[in-house]
Design an enzyme around this catalytic site. Sequence first.
Site, PDB file in Angstrom:
ATOM      1  N   SER A  33       0.841  -1.195   0.000  1.00 55.25           N
ATOM      2  CA  SER A  33       0.000   0.000   0.000  1.00 55.25           C
ATOM      3  C   SER A  33       0.878   1.247   0.000  1.00 55.25           C
ATOM      4  O   SER A  33       2.049   1.172  -0.381  1.00 55.25           O
ATOM      5  CB  SER A  33      -0.935  -0.051   1.216  1.00 55.25           C
ATOM      6  OG  SER A  33      -1.939   0.931   1.110  1.00 55.25           O
ATOM      7  N   ASN A  34       0.333   2.372   0.397  1.00 57.12           N
ATOM      8  CA  ASN A  34       1.098   3.620   0.430  1.00 57.12           C
ATOM      9  C   ASN A  34       0.603   4.491   1.576  1.00 57.12           C
ATOM     10  O   ASN A  34      -0.329   4.120   2.277  1.00 57.12           O
ATOM     11  CB  ASN A  34       0.969   4.336  -0.923  1.00 57.12           C
ATOM     12  CG  ASN A  34      -0.478   4.643  -1.233  1.00 57.12           C
ATOM     13  OD1 ASN A  34      -1.109   5.442  -0.554  1.00 57.12           O
ATOM     14  ND2 ASN A  34      -1.038   3.970  -2.234  1.00 57.12           N
TER      15      ASN A  34
END
Length: 227
Positions: A33-34
Amino acid sequence: ISKLLAPHDLAGLTVLVTAGPTRESLDPVRYISNRSSGKMGYALARAAALRGARVILVSGPTALEPPPDVEFIPVETADQMFNEVTRAFGGADVIIKAAAVADYRPVTVSHQKIKKSGQEMIIELVPNPDILAELGRRKTSQQLLIGFAAETNNLEQYAREKLSRKNLDLLVANDITMPGAGFDYDTNIVRIFGPHDEVEDLPLMDKNTVAHKILDRVIELRKSRQG
Ligand code: CTP
Ligand code: CA
């Protein structure tokens, strides 16, 4: 009170907002993810609803409560976001893509937890669809399409390139190396790039205020298009 004070200048319009990160699973317990918190997108959804728009918020996983008076569609992966966004797109007058979509996903998702081997491990990734670029191809002359970009370097060059490559009406860029800008902060420092090489530089401000500034630009653009 803010509800009474807000101008209803978006009444009659449908605004589609995307927010948050996407999650790309590796196995049942892990994902790629980020750092997106979703705050900018949620602020936009809230502000647009206060200004009288029908708001559809398609959001990846965040720690935030959905704002009042928005149609909330939770998603997890970029593929799910692509499907929900393309479904809602036809009925939207304004589309604002604040989500931080993962550019890649693991080529395979293991149904069982991956066990460590103690050896070096290589994860093979495949590109996700570029949702915004696809909307840029499908957009009609009546629709306004707004993208976001978080950059660490060459901001102006990358911003202008994304604006034209994705066929956007506005591109909101922020330099995440600046204190007070970007991920997790309640504030942001943005530069709004427009279609005729113009750029509006906003000072450090609350994300709610940034949201209203972006919506002010949307109103202006609609007026100029209508002549
Ligand atoms: N975006 C999208 N789908 C993707 C990747 C990005 O819709 N698969 C959208 C984002 O929501 C954002 C805009 O495109 O509005 C710019 O995202 P960004 O990550 O800055 O651009 P990329 O084209 O992915 O380029 P790069 O990550 O290489 O800078
Ligand atoms: Ca990207």
